[in-house]
Design a protein around this motif. Structure first.
Motif, PDB file in Angstrom:
ATOM      1  N   VAL A 134      10.346   3.460  -5.974  1.00  0.00           N
ATOM      2  CA  VAL A 134       8.523   4.072  -5.656  1.00  0.00           C
ATOM      3  C   VAL A 134       9.647   4.285  -3.943  1.00  0.00           C
ATOM      4  CG1 VAL A 134       7.392   2.715  -3.122  1.00  0.00           C
ATOM      5  CG2 VAL A 134       7.481   2.162  -5.202  1.00  0.00           C
ATOM      6  N   VAL A 135       9.370   5.421  -3.652  1.00  0.00           N
ATOM      7  CA  VAL A 135       9.914   6.934  -2.946  1.00  0.00           C
ATOM      8  C   VAL A 135       8.999   6.718  -1.013  1.00  0.00           C
ATOM      9  CG1 VAL A 135       9.956   9.205  -2.445  1.00  0.00           C
ATOM     10  CG2 VAL A 135      10.433   8.538  -4.789  1.00  0.00           C
ATOM     11  N   LEU A 136      10.030   6.810  -0.581  1.00  0.00           N
ATOM     12  CA  LEU A 136       9.308   7.013   0.946  1.00  0.00           C
ATOM     13  C   LEU A 136       9.731   7.323   1.720  1.00  0.00           C
ATOM     14  CD1 LEU A 136      10.982   2.935   1.661  1.00  0.00           C
ATOM     15  CD2 LEU A 136       8.168   3.437   0.547  1.00  0.00           C
ATOM     16  N   ALA A 137       9.054   8.622   1.681  1.00  0.00           N
ATOM     17  CA  ALA A 137       9.204   9.699   2.652  1.00  0.00           C
ATOM     18  C   ALA A 137       8.459  10.065   2.796  1.00  0.00           C
ATOM     19  CB  ALA A 137       9.146  11.275   1.255  1.00  0.00           C
ATOM     20  N   ARG A 148       1.749  -2.824  -9.367  1.00  0.00           N
ATOM     21  CA  ARG A 148       0.761  -3.745  -9.619  1.00  0.00           C
ATOM     22  C   ARG A 148      -0.226  -4.192 -10.649  1.00  0.00           C
ATOM     23  NH1 ARG A 148       0.133  -4.398  -4.779  1.00  0.00           N
ATOM     24  NH2 ARG A 148      -1.999  -3.252  -4.426  1.00  0.00           N
ATOM     25  N   ALA A 149      -0.760  -2.865 -10.509  1.00  0.00           N
ATOM     26  CA  ALA A 149      -1.544  -2.711 -12.002  1.00  0.00           C
ATOM     27  C   ALA A 149      -1.163  -3.094 -12.995  1.00  0.00           C
ATOM     28  CB  ALA A 149      -2.522  -1.695 -11.823  1.00  0.00           C
ATOM     29  N   ARG A 150       0.366  -2.583 -12.786  1.00  0.00           N
ATOM     30  CA  ARG A 150       0.869  -2.545 -14.357  1.00  0.00           C
ATOM     31  C   ARG A 150       1.397  -4.096 -14.465  1.00  0.00           C
ATOM     32  NH1 ARG A 150       1.171  -1.812 -19.718  1.00  0.00           N
ATOM     33  NH2 ARG A 150       3.869  -1.985 -20.256  1.00  0.00           N
ATOM     34  N   THR A 151       1.763  -5.242 -14.050  1.00  0.00           N
ATOM     35  CA  THR A 151       2.204  -6.546 -13.671  1.00  0.00           C
ATOM     36  C   THR A 151       0.520  -7.276 -14.681  1.00  0.00           C
ATOM     37  OG1 THR A 151       1.497  -7.216 -11.414  1.00  0.00           O
ATOM     38  CG2 THR A 151       3.744  -6.508 -12.161  1.00  0.00           C
ATOM     39  N   ALA A 178      13.867   8.221   1.311  1.00  0.00           N
ATOM     40  CA  ALA A 178      14.588   6.442   0.401  1.00  0.00           C
ATOM     41  C   ALA A 178      13.740   6.180  -0.926  1.00  0.00           C
ATOM     42  CB  ALA A 178      14.646   5.350   1.568  1.00  0.00           C
ATOM     43  N   ALA A 179      14.443   5.711  -1.785  1.00  0.00           N
ATOM     44  CA  ALA A 179      13.623   5.257  -3.063  1.00  0.00           C
ATOM     45  C   ALA A 179      13.999   3.533  -3.052  1.00  0.00           C
ATOM     46  CB  ALA A 179      14.395   6.121  -4.182  1.00  0.00           C
ATOM     47  N   ILE A 180      13.384   2.786  -3.790  1.00  0.00           N
ATOM     48  CA  ILE A 180      13.150   1.149  -4.082  1.00  0.00           C
ATOM     49  C   ILE A 180      12.823   1.033  -5.747  1.00  0.00           C
ATOM     50  CG2 ILE A 180      12.363  -0.736  -3.722  1.00  0.00           C
ATOM     51  CD1 ILE A 180      12.031   0.318  -1.291  1.00  0.00           C
ATOM     52  N   PRO A 181      13.917   1.422  -6.534  1.00  0.00           N
ATOM     53  CA  PRO A 181      13.734   0.821  -8.013  1.00  0.00           C
ATOM     54  C   PRO A 181      12.569  -1.078  -8.280  1.00  0.00           C
ATOM     55  CG  PRO A 181      15.718   1.850  -8.082  1.00  0.00           C
ATOM     56  CD  PRO A 181      15.504   1.801  -6.784  1.00  0.00           C
ATOM     57  N   LEU A 182      11.735  -0.182  -8.569  1.00  0.00           N
ATOM     58  CA  LEU A 182      11.155  -2.148  -8.550  1.00  0.00           C
ATOM     59  C   LEU A 182      10.980  -2.780  -9.755  1.00  0.00           C
ATOM     60  CD1 LEU A 182       7.766  -1.353  -6.798  1.00  0.00           C
ATOM     61  CD2 LEU A 182      10.064  -2.514  -6.708  1.00  0.00           C
ATOM     62  N   THR A 222       1.127  -1.073  -0.087  1.00  0.00           N
ATOM     63  CA  THR A 222       0.135  -0.069   0.105  1.00  0.00           C
ATOM     64  C   THR A 222       0.964   1.144  -0.199  1.00  0.00           C
ATOM     65  OG1 THR A 222      -0.162   0.306   2.071  1.00  0.00           O
ATOM     66  CG2 THR A 222      -1.820  -1.383   0.967  1.00  0.00           C
ATOM     67  N   LEU A 223       2.019   0.929   0.166  1.00  0.00           N
ATOM     68  CA  LEU A 223       3.457   2.271  -0.627  1.00  0.00           C
ATOM     69  C   LEU A 223       2.607   3.091  -1.597  1.00  0.00           C
ATOM     70  CD1 LEU A 223       6.384   0.708   0.853  1.00  0.00           C
ATOM     71  CD2 LEU A 223       4.768   2.414   2.104  1.00  0.00           C
ATOM     72  N   PRO A 224       2.553   4.504  -1.825  1.00  0.00           N
ATOM     73  CA  PRO A 224       2.733   5.187  -2.705  1.00  0.00           C
ATOM     74  C   PRO A 224       3.250   4.782  -3.558  1.00  0.00           C
ATOM     75  CG  PRO A 224       2.994   6.595  -0.764  1.00  0.00           C
ATOM     76  CD  PRO A 224       3.621   5.055  -0.644  1.00  0.00           C
ATOM     77  N   GLY A 225       2.752   4.126  -4.743  1.00  0.00           N
ATOM     78  CA  GLY A 225       3.263   4.198  -6.010  1.00  0.00           C
ATOM     79  C   GLY A 225       3.255   2.331  -6.126  1.00  0.00           C
TER      80      GLY A 225
END
Length: 251
Positions: A193-196, A31-34, A240-244, A23-26
């Protein structure tokens, strides 16, 4: 969450972690794209289904979906959360499907947790019918971007956390793995995904604790780094940022 070793967590703990991430932003958009990349007809397997969210979301789109997970506890929990959903115990490298039985194969946060991800993709090709689609998504554990005053310590913490994963760089290898398995029309996208938001400091504290437990940093280093992140969060400066990585291919 894949054929992940869940022994460190109870099913409810793991589900809480998954639900928080999902449920994190983005993340819902990724998930919908998959889902968009999967075929709309025929049987689709969500491999490493965890607590079952994707199976239910696919079903809401009219897709005939079945969830498969190695952990019997997670399959049981998925059945409790989503009665009527089709959830089965199974190994990503030995799926409970016949040759060519599937039209779609989805694996989210799975391949990094396998020592030999190529075996899972060979199995994916076996169970997919000609023209079927495989969709993979996950993070590269070496690429976790964290803002900190101590860049060198942050690099050690991220590297130590990555080293706890069997195949931490599987996501960057999605394209090569799919091609080597005999898939065609391979495409890769990257969504970050940006975590701020408030709460990011709790995630970062778990990363630091994993590095401390692995012996990569001292107690004092972990405590000091975590305190810095908590102070950043208090001031609204934690980041923090996580590339998916999202990969798709045709059988």
């Amino acid at each position: 969450m894949g054929n992940m070793s869940t022994s460190r967590f109870s099913p409810s703990e793991l589900t809480a972690i998954l639900d928080t991430f999902d449920t994190l932003p983005g993340v819902p958009e990724v998930r919908a794209r998959t889902y968009d990349l999967l075929p709309p007809d025929g049987l689709v397997a969500d491999v490493g289904c965890g607590a079952g969210r994707a199976v239910v979301e696919l079903a809401a789109r009219g897709v005939r979906a079945v969830g498969v997970d190695l952990d019997e506890r997670m399959v049981g929990l998925a059945r409790e959360r989503f009665p009527g959903g089709d959830f089965r115990v199974g190994d990503a490298c030995a799926l409970p499907f016949g040759d060519g039985e599937l039209r779609g194969y989805r694996a989210d946060k799975v391949l990094h947790d396998l020592a030999e991800p190529e075996r899972a993709l060979a199995e994916a090709r076996r169970v997919l019918a000609p023209g079927g689609r495989a969709v993979l998504t996950g993070q590269d554990w070496d690429v976790l971007v964290i803002d900190s005053d101590d860049g060198e310590l942050t690099r050690r913490i991220v590297r130590a956390r990555a080293d706890l994963v069997p195949s931490p760089r599987a996501a960057r290898a999605f394209r090569a793995l799919l091609l080597d398995a005999g898939f065609g029309e391979v495409a890769v996208e990257v969504r970050t995904v940006v975590l701020a938001e408030p709460g990011v400091e709790a995630f970062l504290a778990r990363v630091a604790e994993a590095a401390r437990a692995a012996g990569a940093v001292t107690d004092a280093e972990a405590e000091g780094w975590t305190a810095e992140q908590q102070e950043r969060a208090r001031r609204g400066r934690a980041f923090a940022a996580i590339p998916l990585f999202v990969a798709s291919a045709t059988r």
